[in-house]
Design a protein around this motif. Structure first.
Motif, mmCIF file in Angstrom:
data_model
loop_
_atom_site.group_PDB
_atom_site.id
_atom_site.type_symbol
_atom_site.label_atom_id
_atom_site.label_comp_id
_atom_site.label_asym_id
_atom_site.label_seq_id
_atom_site.Cartn_x
_atom_site.Cartn_y
_atom_site.Cartn_z
ATOM 1 N N ALA A 38 0.814 -0.968 -0.063
ATOM 2 C CA ALA A 38 0.010 -0.052 0.047
ATOM 3 C C ALA A 38 0.868 1.213 0.177
ATOM 4 O O ALA A 38 0.630 2.223 -0.288
ATOM 5 N N ILE A 39 1.937 1.161 0.548
ATOM 6 C CA ILE A 39 2.842 2.452 0.641
ATOM 7 C C ILE A 39 3.865 2.697 -0.703
ATOM 8 O O ILE A 39 3.802 3.601 -1.232
ATOM 9 N N VAL A 40 4.418 1.402 -1.007
ATOM 10 C CA VAL A 40 5.464 1.652 -2.019
ATOM 11 C C VAL A 40 4.771 1.473 -3.387
ATOM 12 O O VAL A 40 5.208 2.034 -4.183
ATOM 13 N N CYS A 41 3.835 0.855 -3.507
ATOM 14 C CA CYS A 41 3.083 0.582 -4.930
ATOM 15 C C CYS A 41 2.248 1.587 -5.231
ATOM 16 O O CYS A 41 1.916 2.201 -6.265
ATOM 17 N N SER A 42 1.765 2.527 -4.267
ATOM 18 C CA SER A 42 0.982 3.894 -4.545
ATOM 19 C C SER A 42 2.121 5.083 -4.684
ATOM 20 O O SER A 42 1.516 6.076 -5.376
ATOM 21 N N ARG A 43 3.415 4.595 -4.569
ATOM 22 C CA ARG A 43 4.348 5.801 -5.075
ATOM 23 C C ARG A 43 5.078 5.606 -6.301
ATOM 24 O O ARG A 43 5.837 6.408 -6.759
#
Length: 292
Positions: A38-43
């Motif tokens: 949720a943190i890295v893939c959204s960035r």
């Protein structure tokens, strides 16, 4: 009380440090980073694509980036959770001065910005000074006629300053201490910032790309004379395409503002080995648009 931004960054940092709720692993060589989709893939557009498509990465939950620079990958992961990377520490002098206790009994020492060491060669022994003064003092009953005009002025005027503090200000017995911390000045990270910029472009992380560009530009002005400068210029032109002007424009503007850089042997060698840089410097020197 922490602000909402501080609270959010602290929470992200805590997640990264503890690896709690992690559901994705990024590997580069022997390094492994437990992260959160949720943190890295959204960035990152690239990481999001790996999880959307039925690829090996989406099935195993492991993304291997071993073809990338290990340090650049580490800083990319740090950016996901800290909104920064390679945070610049406070200067040695500032931290040392803030931690140094100031004594009201030694105003001259406390007014200095650096700790001093005591130079015994500059300190006169009181007993020796008294003995010297006694030997040099004239006979009060039968003083020589030319004593005060010659001997006294020659001997004592050379030892006594015009004002009580003038001689001490000129050469103080407390000399600067070159401690290990003071000698350890910040080293340039120009090549590293260029590699972080490259990996941010490759994996679609616009915020990291902007941050790396700023860090590269700031450090370039501080380390123009470093041996890393020409290598960083070469890294920029070999890792970016012609249309990506983020770092290239900074390099060209630096050469335009500092024409003597081209006279350095190491810079000349890199220009010879880097056709893209040589071509753009040629156009700049002839008043032509560097990139059309």
């Amino acid at each position: 009380m922490d602000s909402p931004n501080v609270e959010l960054v602290s929470a992200l940092a805590s997640l990264y440090e503890s690896s709690a709720y992690s559901d994705l692993t990024i590997t580069v060589g022997a390094r492994r980073y437990q992260v959160h989709k949720a943190i890295v893939c959204s960035r990152s557009e690239f990481l999001a694509g790996c999880m959307r498509n039925p690829l090996q990465e989406s099935q195993s939950g492991v993304i291997d980036l071993s073809e990338d620079d290990p340090d650049a990958v580490e800083h990319m992961v740090n950016y996901f959770y800290h909104l920064d990377y390679l945070t610049k520490p406070s200067t040695r002098r500032t931290s040392q001065r803030s931690s140094q206790p100031v004594s009201p009994l030694s105003p001259r020492l406390s007014s200095r910005t650096q700790p001093k060491k005591f130079n015994l060669a500059m300190v006169e022994d009181p007993l020796m000074a008294m003995a010297s003064a006694a030997n040099a003092a004239p006979n009060l009953l039968t003083p020589p006629a030319d004593y005060q005009e010659n001997h006294f002025e020659t001997d004592l005027s050379a030892k006594l300053p015009d004002t009580p503090m003038a001689d001490q200000d000129e050469q103080d017995p407390f000399e600067t201490v070159q401690t290990e911390q003071e000698a350890d000045v910040e080293k340039p990270n120009l090549i590293l910032h260029a590699k972080v910029y490259e990996i941010a472009e490759r994996y679609g992380i616009p915020g990291l790309k902007t941050l790396a560009r700023k860090k590269f530009g700031d450090q370039l002005q501080l380390h123009l004379t470093s041996t890393e400068f020409p290598e960083a210029c070469q890294e920029v032109y070999e890792s970016t395409v012609d249309s990506d002007r983020g770092l290239r424009d900074i390099v060209i503007q630096t050469f335009r503002a500092n024409p003597d850089l081209s006279l350095r042997k190491d810079v000349e060698q890199v220009i010879r080995e880097t056709p893209g840089l040589a071509f753009e410097l040629f156009r700049m020197a002839n008043g032509l648009p560097v990139f059309s």
